[in-house]
Write a protein that holds these residues in place. Structure first.
Motif, mmCIF file in Angstrom:
data_model
loop_
_atom_site.group_PDB
_atom_site.id
_atom_site.type_symbol
_atom_site.label_atom_id
_atom_site.label_comp_id
_atom_site.label_asym_id
_atom_site.label_seq_id
_atom_site.Cartn_x
_atom_site.Cartn_y
_atom_site.Cartn_z
ATOM 1 N N THR A 208 0.847 -1.186 0.000
ATOM 2 C CA THR A 208 0.000 0.000 0.000
ATOM 3 C C THR A 208 0.884 1.239 0.000
ATOM 4 O O THR A 208 2.112 1.143 0.044
ATOM 5 N N ARG A 209 0.280 2.393 -0.038
ATOM 6 C CA ARG A 209 1.039 3.644 -0.103
ATOM 7 C C ARG A 209 1.611 3.993 1.266
ATOM 8 O O ARG A 209 0.947 3.839 2.286
ATOM 9 N N VAL A 214 1.564 5.361 7.152
ATOM 10 C CA VAL A 214 2.023 6.223 8.251
ATOM 11 C C VAL A 214 0.834 6.734 9.063
ATOM 12 O O VAL A 214 0.838 6.693 10.303
ATOM 13 N N ARG A 215 -0.184 7.231 8.388
ATOM 14 C CA ARG A 215 -1.376 7.725 9.100
ATOM 15 C C ARG A 215 -2.040 6.608 9.895
ATOM 16 O O ARG A 215 -2.461 6.813 11.047
ATOM 17 N N ASP A 216 -2.137 5.422 9.299
ATOM 18 C CA ASP A 216 -2.751 4.292 9.994
ATOM 19 C C ASP A 216 -1.972 3.924 11.252
ATOM 20 O O ASP A 216 -2.563 3.673 12.314
ATOM 21 N N CYS A 305 -5.420 -1.988 -1.186
ATOM 22 C CA CYS A 305 -4.087 -1.564 -0.753
ATOM 23 C C CYS A 305 -3.346 -0.880 -1.896
ATOM 24 O O CYS A 305 -2.658 0.123 -1.689
ATOM 25 N N GLU A 306 -3.492 -1.420 -3.095
ATOM 26 C CA GLU A 306 -2.846 -0.823 -4.259
ATOM 27 C C GLU A 306 -3.361 0.593 -4.499
ATOM 28 O O GLU A 306 -2.624 1.479 -4.930
ATOM 29 N N LEU A 307 -4.649 0.818 -4.194
ATOM 30 C CA LEU A 307 -5.260 2.127 -4.412
ATOM 31 C C LEU A 307 -5.087 3.062 -3.217
ATOM 32 O O LEU A 307 -5.490 4.225 -3.283
ATOM 33 N N GLY A 308 -4.528 2.554 -2.118
ATOM 34 C CA GLY A 308 -4.221 3.410 -0.981
ATOM 35 C C GLY A 308 -5.359 3.654 -0.015
ATOM 36 O O GLY A 308 -5.421 4.715 0.610
#
Length: 444
Positions: A208-209, A214-216, A305-308
């Protein structure tokens, strides 16, 4: 372009013709869907493991300073590691072990006597305690997430290397405002750095991005980080007055917090297992192929996940993907092979609406129900509601792919189905989602 092909279980699915006109056969996938290289994890585990081994050898060669104190903290860390818990998002944490490691890194005096153990000894004691605590888990087949255990050792290493030489230079020998502020600042910086490391590991594992990860991680680790960090500082300050008794007395509040975290994690885990069991009803009843809901959920997760998508959105998508076919229970006769992609648009819409109604009966999954309700709509939407939610568009693509490929589709068949989905991206399927699916499949 399509014709019927038996899957060997009495059902049929469309057989896609390959470039030479022959029907493509079914074969087992070459490997697990998510097996990917993880260089950052390898470097992290290797470097921290080598550093911990070097610290242990050096400390054993030069002798432990205050060995009974080191043993007490080592045992506390081992017990805490033994009692580690798994929080939502597959995050393994050991609050007691982490707090014990932090307090040992910050410990300057014990009772009335000063302590002069080095940062090397802190690393050795923490690494030994973590290893001892993990041995019973390994013995019964519950191997740890190595990167999570390594992160705990790394955090203690950073704190010890940063604090102990600085405290010696500043002449800190006991509790003081300066020492407390320094401890708090280092804990905050280390927590932030550890969250970044965890985010990189998560982004690498889920593909994922990074900024989303980081935010998660910052959001997920805030509560546990605050409880662990404050408890570690409190234990270090208390031990300067009460001796080793403070280690036991001030671990008690953390035990309460850990029990609350464990209960929350168990509720979430039970909830997800209930959803998974409910998704199996359509398979047991013969409405869909065995494993269809699980495969659609895994594909949807990889695409998301690929799309963030953020972690909270991933969880809702997992629920929706697992239950996306539950509306088929209302059918008098199952669809051939359970492939809703072969049904008429009207029948698809009816199945989706009935499934949504069933999910809404829970009273707590309204977003999931909405995602399921709109999963069969075309790309531009249906009526005045506009474009369907991204989760609905993801499930639509993942479901169509699995309906046409099934469990044992070979590489050529997957490529043919993917090309078929691309041909309908102007009307039915979101081209971004189809591209994300292609990226996921490329890693198989």
């Amino acid at each position: 372009m399509t014709q019927k092909q038996s899957d060997g279980a009495g059902t049929s699915r469309p057989a896609l013709s390959g470039p030479e006109g022959g029907a493509l056969s079914h074969q087992r996938p070459r490997g697990p869907l998510w097996r990917t290289a993880r260089p950052f994890r390898a470097v992290l585990v290797g470097s921290v493991g080598a550093g911990a081994l070097a610290a242990l050898v050096w400390t054993a060669a030069t002798g432990f300073v205050e060995p009974y104190v080191a043993l007490a903290f080592c045992l506390v860390i081992a017990v805490g590691e033994l009692a580690r818990i798994t929080l939502p998002g597959s995050r393994e944490v050991a609050p007691i072990a982490s707090a014990g490691a932090i307090s040992y890194a910050f410990l300057l005096t014990l009772g009335a006597g000063p302590l002069h153990h080095s940062a090397w000894q802190v690393v050795a004691v923490v690494a030994l305690g973590v290893a001892l605590g993990e041995l019973p888990h390994v013995a019964v087949g519950r191997s740890p997430r190595v990167e999570d255990a390594v992160r705990r050792v790394l955090a203690a290493t950073v704190l010890a290397v940063a604090f102990r030489p600085l405290a010696e230079q500043l002449g800190l020998v006991g509790p003081s405002v300066t020492a407390t502020l320094l401890m708090a600042a280092l804990v905050l910086l280390t927590w932030f750095a550890d969250s970044l490391v965890a985010a990189v590991l998560r982004a690498e594992r889920l593909r994922t991005r990074l900024m989303v990860a980081v935010r998660d991680e910052l959001r997920a680790q805030f509560a546990t980080g605050a409880a662990i960090g404050s408890s570690g500082v409190l234990i270090a300050l208390a031990c300067t007055v009460t001796g080793l008794a403070g280690l036991l007395v001030f671990t008690a509040p953390l035990l309460v917090s850990q029990a609350a975290f464990r209960r929350h994690a168990e509720v979430r885990r039970t909830y997800l297992e209930t959803v998974r069991a409910l998704s199996r009803v359509t398979e047991v009843g013969g409405y869909v192929e065995n494993g269809h809901s699980r495969r659609v959920s895994q594909l949807s997760h990889g695409i998301a996940c690929e799309l963030g998508l953020a972690e909270a959105e991933l969880l809702e998508l997992e629920y929706a993907a697992l239950m996306h076919d539950i509306g088929q229970l209302s059918l008098r006769e199952p669809i051939a092979g359970g492939a809703t992609v072969l049904a008429s648009p009207r029948e698809q819409r009816r199945i989706a609406e009935l499934g949504s109604a069933i999910i809404r009966e829970t009273g707590v999954l309204d977003n999931v129900a909405e995602t399921v309700r709109r999963q069969c709509e075309p790309l531009a939407g249906d009526g005045d509601e506009g474009v369907p939610p991204l989760g609905s568009r993801i499930i639509k693509v993942a479901n169509a792919f699995d309906d046409l490929v099934g469990e044992n589709g070979d590489a050529e068949r997957r490529a043919a189905v993917l090309e078929r989905l691309r041909m309908d991206t102007d009307s039915e399927y979101d081209p971004r989602v189809v591209d994300a699916l292609a990226s996921v499949l490329a890693r198989v």
